[in-house]
Design an enzyme around this catalytic site. Sequence first.
Site, mmCIF file in Angstrom:
data_model
loop_
_atom_site.group_PDB
_atom_site.id
_atom_site.type_symbol
_atom_site.label_atom_id
_atom_site.label_comp_id
_atom_site.label_asym_id
_atom_site.label_seq_id
_atom_site.Cartn_x
_atom_site.Cartn_y
_atom_site.Cartn_z
ATOM 1 N N ARG A 254 -9.363 -10.762 16.764
ATOM 2 C CA ARG A 254 -9.191 -10.991 15.322
ATOM 3 C C ARG A 254 -8.839 -12.444 15.011
ATOM 4 O O ARG A 254 -8.065 -12.731 14.088
ATOM 5 C CB ARG A 254 -8.109 -10.053 14.753
ATOM 6 N N ILE B 226 2.092 10.887 -6.416
ATOM 7 C CA ILE B 226 0.997 11.212 -5.499
ATOM 8 C C ILE B 226 1.467 11.324 -4.052
ATOM 9 O O ILE B 226 0.768 11.858 -3.202
ATOM 10 C CB ILE B 226 -0.138 10.175 -5.655
ATOM 11 N N SER C 280 3.352 8.725 -1.704
ATOM 12 C CA SER C 280 4.085 7.649 -1.041
ATOM 13 C C SER C 280 4.945 6.881 -2.037
ATOM 14 O O SER C 280 4.619 6.781 -3.218
ATOM 15 C CB SER C 280 3.117 6.699 -0.327
ATOM 16 N N ARG D 258 -9.130 -8.627 6.226
ATOM 17 C CA ARG D 258 -8.597 -7.284 6.450
ATOM 18 C C ARG D 258 -9.400 -6.523 7.492
ATOM 19 O O ARG D 258 -10.618 -6.442 7.391
ATOM 20 C CB ARG D 258 -8.627 -6.478 5.165
ATOM 21 N N ASP E 6 -4.692 15.728 0.467
ATOM 22 C CA ASP E 6 -5.397 14.570 -0.086
ATOM 23 C C ASP E 6 -6.822 14.488 0.452
ATOM 24 O O ASP E 6 -7.036 14.563 1.662
ATOM 25 C CB ASP E 6 -4.687 13.274 0.326
ATOM 26 N N GLU F 69 -16.882 9.354 -0.885
ATOM 27 C CA GLU F 69 -17.545 8.301 -0.123
ATOM 28 C C GLU F 69 -18.224 8.841 1.134
ATOM 29 O O GLU F 69 -19.046 8.154 1.725
ATOM 30 C CB GLU F 69 -16.560 7.187 0.233
ATOM 31 N N HIS G 263 -2.636 0.009 -8.780
ATOM 32 C CA HIS G 263 -3.189 -1.153 -8.077
ATOM 33 C C HIS G 263 -2.772 -2.454 -8.742
ATOM 34 O O HIS G 263 -2.971 -3.525 -8.199
ATOM 35 C CB HIS G 263 -4.709 -1.053 -8.000
ATOM 36 N N CYS H 241 -2.316 6.921 -8.055
ATOM 37 C CA CYS H 241 -2.384 6.975 -6.586
ATOM 38 C C CYS H 241 -0.967 6.812 -6.035
ATOM 39 O O CYS H 241 -0.002 6.738 -6.795
ATOM 40 C CB CYS H 241 -3.332 5.897 -6.044
HETATM 41 N N1 GLN Z 1 -0.501 10.784 -0.455
HETATM 42 C C1 GLN Z 1 -1.066 9.486 -0.273
HETATM 43 C C2 GLN Z 1 -0.162 8.436 -0.875
HETATM 44 O O1 GLN Z 1 0.514 8.738 -1.831
HETATM 45 C C3 GLN Z 1 -2.412 9.387 -0.916
HETATM 46 C C4 GLN Z 1 -3.045 8.057 -0.682
HETATM 47 C C5 GLN Z 1 -4.480 7.974 -1.154
HETATM 48 O O2 GLN Z 1 -4.977 8.810 -1.841
HETATM 49 N N2 GLN Z 1 -5.168 6.931 -0.772
HETATM 50 O O3 GLN Z 1 -0.126 7.305 -0.424
HETATM 51 ZN ZN ZN Z 2 -5.206 7.822 -4.157
#
Ligand code: GLN
Ligand code: ZN
Length: 759
Positions: free
Chosen positions: A16, A432, A434, A516, A600, A606, A695, A727
Amino acid sequence: LARTAVLGFPRIGADRELKFALESYWAGTSSAQELFAVARAIRAQNWQRARDAGIDVIPCGDFSLYDHVLDHIWALGAIPRRFGAIDRNELDDYFVLARGDESRKPLEMTKWLDTNYHYLVPELEPDQQFDLRADRWIKSMEEAAAVGVKARPVVLGPFSFLKLAKGLKRPLDLLERLTPVYVDLMRRLAAVGAEEVQLDEPCLVLDLEPGEIDAFSDSFEAIKRAGPRVALTTYFAGLDHDGLLERLLAAEPWELHIDLVRAPRQLESALRLASDSGARLSVGVIDGRNVWAADLDAALARIGAASKILGSDRVTIAPSCSLMHLPWSAAGEREIDPEIRPWLAFSQERIEELALLGRCAATDTATREQLLAEPRAIQSARRTSTHTNNPTVRARVGALRERDFLRSEPAPARRAAQHARVPLPELPTTTIGSFPQTPEIRAARRGLKSGTLTESDYIEEISAEIRRVVDFQERLDIDVLVHGEAERNDMVEYFGEQLDGFTFSTGGWVQSYGSRCVKPPILYGDVARPEAMTVEWWRRAQAMTTKPMKGMLTGPVTILQWSFVRDDQPREETCRQIALAIQDEVVDLEAAGCFAIQVDEAALREGRPLQRADQDAYNRWAIDCFGLTVAPAAPDTQIHTHMCYSEFNEMMDHIIRLDADVISIEASRSAMDVLDAFAEREYPNDIGPGVYDIHSQRIPAVDEIVELLALAEERIGRERLWVNPDCGLKTRSWAEVEPALANMVAAAEQRRAAVAIGR
Ligand code: GLN
Ligand code: ZN
């Protein structure tokens, strides 16, 4: 004789180096010259290793400091006006397109076809002007020549460039204006000695309108007359539909490359048509997308078939696509079980396989048998290994019946049972999963791995973090709590590490975008769950509160999609095994008393194949695997799922069939428009449209969220509506999360007090 060709190399270097050089340059701790030197060394290494292996056709111009589509935008001078003054001699201006600055948003990023690599999306205007600079290719040809390699330039074709762009209603309308730029490029390459050019046109494999193929053909006609011979290169899917192969070969490319790993069946028609048209065929017989040592006999059979019909001097032997989707070399993987290590082939081993195929194709039977002895032994060891054949897992999958994929009661009955068990207020709030991943949490996980932290100290530290997360949610009066996922590095790796059938490389990095990189787990064998993975953490968290604590799992499709998976059985078969392993966890969480379990499936969409013809089958088995995962849950256990995107229009049938009790999705950035799809279909279950964008570091105001909730109620009514971010919060800081969630809860309370907007 058949020749061998590499279509592209990994760009991040063996260790890397490019990542570290980029990050140090961006941090201002090293110079542009130092960065260029690292990049030059990586290119030279790639050329040398291909040359040393004896590869005939070696690419140049495929390298990039950030992304090859960005380089193409740069070379064509297709810089969006919104960037203002950009100096194409300035490295920093190049990075502004990729990373933005205080006043300019970067170019958008999206997945490169069906890979996990992200490219920067060209932003074009109807009157787009181009201003070609060919030095990107010319310099790389000179540089390769300096290490003794006469390299073949790789050029992203105009058709794909436009198909990958945004900003135009009919992107191909620009093809007429772009074609002369390519003609000019081809002439300039010819002038510096390029006899052949690899023209990458991956977008030809997408479902195309007849008019689009006409446009391609006209443009190609002009380009191929410009000088160098054109090796028209396609990958990731086949061309044997809608008469596409006929059309492409009628355009008379000097050579056509086809991906026979993804689409082996196209060989027969490609051979028939190529033999009529006089084109050469480049057969992509070894996998550029996956890490398994190739079955060389199967590859040789295809090469043999091609040589028989076309004559071997009209055949090129190649990997299916560029090697940029593979890690550098498997040779250093000392941590992987020695039984499994030889099964692996990263880019270095792929290059060696390619060379070996070239030798085998050219030699007599006796020598070939000798050359193939070892690779054959590896193949048969893998086929018969106990790792790839766990009888218990096989029997369990084999015994599955239709009802094993369905919950015992229909949604309305489950809904009533769940309300009776845990009465939640209107507009229930949740998150969600985390919470912020602080440096302390990361240090604790590292400490446990390296042994500087004892298991009990680690448990104590993570428990303290869970306590903080739970107390915070209680303070805000959130209705369904989460434990925060502090113990997880990554939503796939965390489970892979605890499941049989997965292994982890130390150096298996592939580029995701720019600097990344990701190191996907390697799924090599039958998947099983030896013991509970999340139950203890869940139990601890639930003991801290009387409110329901969600269990948090990653779904089978997402685990499959974000790993290198075995290629010796269909993906759906592997996915069913994963589903059963996660099902075991669902059952254990439920037995421990868990009311709400979230599975999840971030990667559900995708994972969809590129071509419509394959999408139905995928949708069927992917949704089935989700069903299988949660089927045994009792009617009064609430199954949640989460998907981080907002394009549900063509997915609605599948989302309905998924039948989760609650689904959380991304919605805030599109002002709840995504709910139209749900409203139209009278989606029967609960929905949590994300009410703010995690985000962004922006703290959403209460009013803003109230307004979004009203918009959501207008579409789907209040009764089924949940309130949550779009998220997980792991990339945010506590300073952002605290006020944002407080505002979210305040907004939910305001709406509860207001008159419901009925549907
Ligand atoms: N449960 C995961 C979080 O909250 C979901 C992450 C995701 O959907 N990319 O981070
Ligand atoms: Zn998410």
